[in-house]
Design a protein around this motif. Sequence first.
Motif, PDB file in Angstrom:
ATOM      1  N   LEU A 165       0.768  -1.119  -0.009  1.00  0.00           N
ATOM      2  CA  LEU A 165      -0.015  -0.193   0.037  1.00  0.00           C
ATOM      3  C   LEU A 165       0.938   1.336  -0.032  1.00  0.00           C
ATOM      4  CD1 LEU A 165      -2.403  -1.080   2.715  1.00  0.00           C
ATOM      5  CD2 LEU A 165      -2.979  -1.096   0.343  1.00  0.00           C
ATOM      6  N   ASP A 166       1.828   1.140   0.753  1.00  0.00           N
ATOM      7  CA  ASP A 166       2.775   2.382   0.971  1.00  0.00           C
ATOM      8  C   ASP A 166       3.768   2.356  -0.121  1.00  0.00           C
ATOM      9  OD1 ASP A 166       5.311   3.572   1.673  1.00  0.00           O
ATOM     10  OD2 ASP A 166       4.459   3.912   3.771  1.00  0.00           O
ATOM     11  N   PRO A 167       4.033   3.452  -0.950  1.00  0.00           N
ATOM     12  CA  PRO A 167       4.895   3.323  -2.136  1.00  0.00           C
ATOM     13  C   PRO A 167       6.328   2.954  -1.664  1.00  0.00           C
ATOM     14  CG  PRO A 167       3.608   5.438  -2.329  1.00  0.00           C
ATOM     15  CD  PRO A 167       3.135   4.731  -0.871  1.00  0.00           C
ATOM     16  N   ALA A 168       6.710   3.559  -0.501  1.00  0.00           N
ATOM     17  CA  ALA A 168       8.207   3.198  -0.039  1.00  0.00           C
ATOM     18  C   ALA A 168       8.356   1.757   0.377  1.00  0.00           C
ATOM     19  CB  ALA A 168       8.387   4.199   1.185  1.00  0.00           C
ATOM     20  N   CYS A 169       7.264   1.076   0.988  1.00  0.00           N
ATOM     21  CA  CYS A 169       7.458  -0.426   1.190  1.00  0.00           C
ATOM     22  C   CYS A 169       7.471  -1.071   0.027  1.00  0.00           C
ATOM     23  CB  CYS A 169       6.171  -0.839   1.925  1.00  0.00           C
ATOM     24  SG  CYS A 169       6.131  -2.339   2.487  1.00  0.00           S
ATOM     25  N   THR A 170       6.192  -0.633  -1.186  1.00  0.00           N
ATOM     26  CA  THR A 170       6.349  -1.416  -2.235  1.00  0.00           C
ATOM     27  C   THR A 170       7.645  -1.315  -3.133  1.00  0.00           C
ATOM     28  OG1 THR A 170       3.857  -0.820  -2.289  1.00  0.00           O
ATOM     29  CG2 THR A 170       5.136  -1.691  -4.313  1.00  0.00           C
ATOM     30  N   ALA A 171       8.433  -0.153  -2.995  1.00  0.00           N
ATOM     31  CA  ALA A 171       9.853  -0.176  -3.905  1.00  0.00           C
ATOM     32  C   ALA A 171      10.618  -1.152  -3.337  1.00  0.00           C
ATOM     33  CB  ALA A 171      10.117   1.408  -3.640  1.00  0.00           C
ATOM     34  N   VAL A 172      10.737  -1.493  -1.946  1.00  0.00           N
ATOM     35  CA  VAL A 172      11.682  -2.158  -1.349  1.00  0.00           C
ATOM     36  C   VAL A 172      11.389  -3.683  -1.526  1.00  0.00           C
ATOM     37  CG1 VAL A 172      12.741  -3.159   0.975  1.00  0.00           C
ATOM     38  CG2 VAL A 172      12.332  -0.742   0.644  1.00  0.00           C
ATOM     39  N   ALA A 173       9.914  -3.984  -1.579  1.00  0.00           N
ATOM     40  CA  ALA A 173       9.664  -5.406  -1.990  1.00  0.00           C
ATOM     41  C   ALA A 173       9.856  -5.584  -3.476  1.00  0.00           C
ATOM     42  CB  ALA A 173       7.931  -5.426  -1.825  1.00  0.00           C
ATOM     43  N   ALA A 174       9.671  -4.725  -4.370  1.00  0.00           N
ATOM     44  CA  ALA A 174      10.164  -4.849  -6.002  1.00  0.00           C
ATOM     45  C   ALA A 174      11.681  -5.161  -5.965  1.00  0.00           C
ATOM     46  CB  ALA A 174       9.685  -3.410  -6.582  1.00  0.00           C
ATOM     47  N   GLU A 175      12.513  -4.375  -5.216  1.00  0.00           N
ATOM     48  CA  GLU A 175      13.845  -4.463  -5.130  1.00  0.00           C
ATOM     49  C   GLU A 175      14.355  -5.814  -4.615  1.00  0.00           C
ATOM     50  OE1 GLU A 175      17.349  -2.145  -2.935  1.00  0.00           O
ATOM     51  OE2 GLU A 175      15.599  -1.032  -3.200  1.00  0.00           O
ATOM     52  N   LEU A 176      13.688  -6.411  -3.801  1.00  0.00           N
ATOM     53  CA  LEU A 176      13.775  -7.851  -3.239  1.00  0.00           C
ATOM     54  C   LEU A 176      13.490  -8.804  -4.097  1.00  0.00           C
ATOM     55  CD1 LEU A 176      12.376  -7.542   0.399  1.00  0.00           C
ATOM     56  CD2 LEU A 176      14.699  -8.270  -0.245  1.00  0.00           C
ATOM     57  N   LEU A 177      12.432  -8.523  -5.022  1.00  0.00           N
ATOM     58  CA  LEU A 177      12.209  -9.569  -6.112  1.00  0.00           C
ATOM     59  C   LEU A 177      12.928  -9.646  -7.293  1.00  0.00           C
ATOM     60  CD1 LEU A 177       8.061  -9.415  -5.851  1.00  0.00           C
ATOM     61  CD2 LEU A 177       9.714 -11.055  -4.987  1.00  0.00           C
ATOM     62  N   ALA A 178      13.757  -8.522  -7.346  1.00  0.00           N
ATOM     63  CA  ALA A 178      14.677  -8.167  -8.680  1.00  0.00           C
ATOM     64  C   ALA A 178      15.966  -8.579  -8.293  1.00  0.00           C
ATOM     65  CB  ALA A 178      14.469  -6.535  -9.077  1.00  0.00           C
ATOM     66  N   LEU A 179      16.268  -9.007  -7.116  1.00  0.00           N
ATOM     67  CA  LEU A 179      17.595  -9.471  -6.709  1.00  0.00           C
ATOM     68  C   LEU A 179      17.957 -10.752  -7.305  1.00  0.00           C
ATOM     69  CD1 LEU A 179      17.928  -8.847  -2.865  1.00  0.00           C
ATOM     70  CD2 LEU A 179      19.229  -7.893  -4.444  1.00  0.00           C
ATOM     71  N   GLY A 180      19.201 -10.882  -7.733  1.00  0.00           N
ATOM     72  CA  GLY A 180      19.631 -11.908  -8.292  1.00  0.00           C
ATOM     73  C   GLY A 180      20.449 -12.827  -7.360  1.00  0.00           C
ATOM     74  N   GLY A 181      20.736 -14.211  -7.529  1.00  0.00           N
ATOM     75  CA  GLY A 181      21.376 -14.976  -6.577  1.00  0.00           C
ATOM     76  C   GLY A 181      20.604 -15.400  -5.254  1.00  0.00           C
ATOM     77  N   ILE A 182      19.263 -15.141  -5.108  1.00  0.00           N
ATOM     78  CA  ILE A 182      18.572 -15.532  -4.129  1.00  0.00           C
ATOM     79  C   ILE A 182      17.390 -16.589  -4.719  1.00  0.00           C
ATOM     80  CG2 ILE A 182      17.090 -15.079  -2.165  1.00  0.00           C
ATOM     81  CD1 ILE A 182      18.824 -12.399  -1.711  1.00  0.00           C
ATOM     82  N   ALA A 183      17.365 -17.701  -4.475  1.00  0.00           N
ATOM     83  CA  ALA A 183      16.141 -18.548  -5.151  1.00  0.00           C
ATOM     84  C   ALA A 183      14.554 -18.072  -4.254  1.00  0.00           C
ATOM     85  CB  ALA A 183      16.379 -20.049  -4.807  1.00  0.00           C
ATOM     86  N   LYS A 184      13.676 -17.880  -5.012  1.00  0.00           N
ATOM     87  CA  LYS A 184      12.390 -17.510  -4.451  1.00  0.00           C
ATOM     88  C   LYS A 184      11.517 -18.608  -4.987  1.00  0.00           C
ATOM     89  CE  LYS A 184      14.072 -12.929  -5.389  1.00  0.00           C
ATOM     90  NZ  LYS A 184      15.338 -13.105  -6.008  1.00  0.00           N
ATOM     91  N   ALA A 185      11.268 -19.498  -3.925  1.00  0.00           N
ATOM     92  CA  ALA A 185      10.384 -20.776  -4.370  1.00  0.00           C
ATOM     93  C   ALA A 185       8.944 -20.819  -4.008  1.00  0.00           C
ATOM     94  CB  ALA A 185      11.053 -21.928  -3.583  1.00  0.00           C
ATOM     95  N   GLY A 186       8.383 -21.063  -4.684  1.00  0.00           N
ATOM     96  CA  GLY A 186       6.708 -21.309  -4.284  1.00  0.00           C
ATOM     97  C   GLY A 186       6.023 -22.020  -5.298  1.00  0.00           C
ATOM     98  N   PHE A 187       4.609 -22.132  -5.103  1.00  0.00           N
ATOM     99  CA  PHE A 187       3.933 -23.120  -5.946  1.00  0.00           C
ATOM    100  C   PHE A 187       2.871 -22.155  -6.795  1.00  0.00           C
ATOM    101  CE2 PHE A 187       5.050 -25.830  -2.261  1.00  0.00           C
ATOM    102  CZ  PHE A 187       5.412 -26.983  -2.715  1.00  0.00           C
ATOM    103  N   GLY A 188       2.647 -22.610  -7.815  1.00  0.00           N
ATOM    104  CA  GLY A 188       1.409 -22.087  -8.828  1.00  0.00           C
ATOM    105  C   GLY A 188       1.877 -20.547  -9.075  1.00  0.00           C
ATOM    106  N   LEU A 189       3.098 -20.258  -9.304  1.00  0.00           N
ATOM    107  CA  LEU A 189       3.608 -18.727  -9.339  1.00  0.00           C
ATOM    108  C   LEU A 189       3.253 -18.190 -10.769  1.00  0.00           C
ATOM    109  CD1 LEU A 189       6.928 -19.091  -7.755  1.00  0.00           C
ATOM    110  CD2 LEU A 189       4.844 -18.402  -6.792  1.00  0.00           C
ATOM    111  N   GLY A 190       2.821 -18.772 -11.720  1.00  0.00           N
ATOM    112  CA  GLY A 190       2.469 -18.145 -13.004  1.00  0.00           C
ATOM    113  C   GLY A 190       1.628 -16.939 -12.920  1.00  0.00           C
ATOM    114  N   ASP A 191       0.658 -16.812 -12.121  1.00  0.00           N
ATOM    115  CA  ASP A 191      -0.406 -15.677 -11.874  1.00  0.00           C
ATOM    116  C   ASP A 191       0.293 -14.851 -11.115  1.00  0.00           C
ATOM    117  OD1 ASP A 191      -2.690 -14.849 -12.726  1.00  0.00           O
ATOM    118  OD2 ASP A 191      -3.506 -15.093 -10.640  1.00  0.00           O
ATOM    119  N   ASP A 192       1.049 -14.963 -10.088  1.00  0.00           N
ATOM    120  CA  ASP A 192       1.991 -14.292  -9.137  1.00  0.00           C
ATOM    121  C   ASP A 192       2.651 -13.431  -9.817  1.00  0.00           C
ATOM    122  OD1 ASP A 192       1.642 -15.308  -6.183  1.00  0.00           O
ATOM    123  OD2 ASP A 192       1.136 -16.826  -7.605  1.00  0.00           O
TER     124      ASP A 192
END
Length: 198
Positions: free
Chosen positions: A85-112
């Motif tokens: 909701l908060d743009p500053a929080c969302t920006a950090v979340a985006a940064e985390l997801l764009a980080l290379g070298g860290i596996a991000k594991a989940g199920f049914g991630l196509g839609d996500d």
Amino acid sequence: MQERHPTPDKDTIAQLPPFERLGLDRITLVSTGAEAKEAYAALTDTSAWGFDTESKPTFKVGEVSDGPHILQLATPQHAWVFQLLDPACTAVAAELLALGGIAKAGFGLGDDKKRIVGKLGVQLQGILELNTVFRERGYRKDMGVKGAVAVLFQQRFMKSKKAATSNWASARLTESQLVYAANDAYGAIRVFHALGLA
């Protein structure tokens, strides 16, 4: 020819002892930029996360979700639930997801993945679809976290239908929403380690 393994059915899973979920003492709600920076420091200290998102459900025909509204990231010890909701929080979340070298594991991630790219405008790095790993190992159907926990731990992963279809865009999340969201990501990272992927 690769051996085929059966996926446990609902009745079989229902007989299993419960999987121990994270309690609120091991879940951090992240809703501001400052909280997101603290979460970033803790998360980047590890090489893999369980990953999932939640979006407010759509009930009307043709209604398009503007989700995700929640991003969950977990280690085997702790989970962080980011409110987007908060743009500053969302920006950090985006940064985390764009980080290379860290596996991000989940199920049914196509839609996500599609929703994240649409909402956060980032290219995700290191995404690992756990259903694909199970398929490569001879399981026919998509496992999902319930099936995977049943196969690997002989335990029953509990999910609340009420929490699943609740309003994830709400500024105030309930305790049951936090527990539900955090444990989806926590279940994924536990499965990741149990598969020997770390």
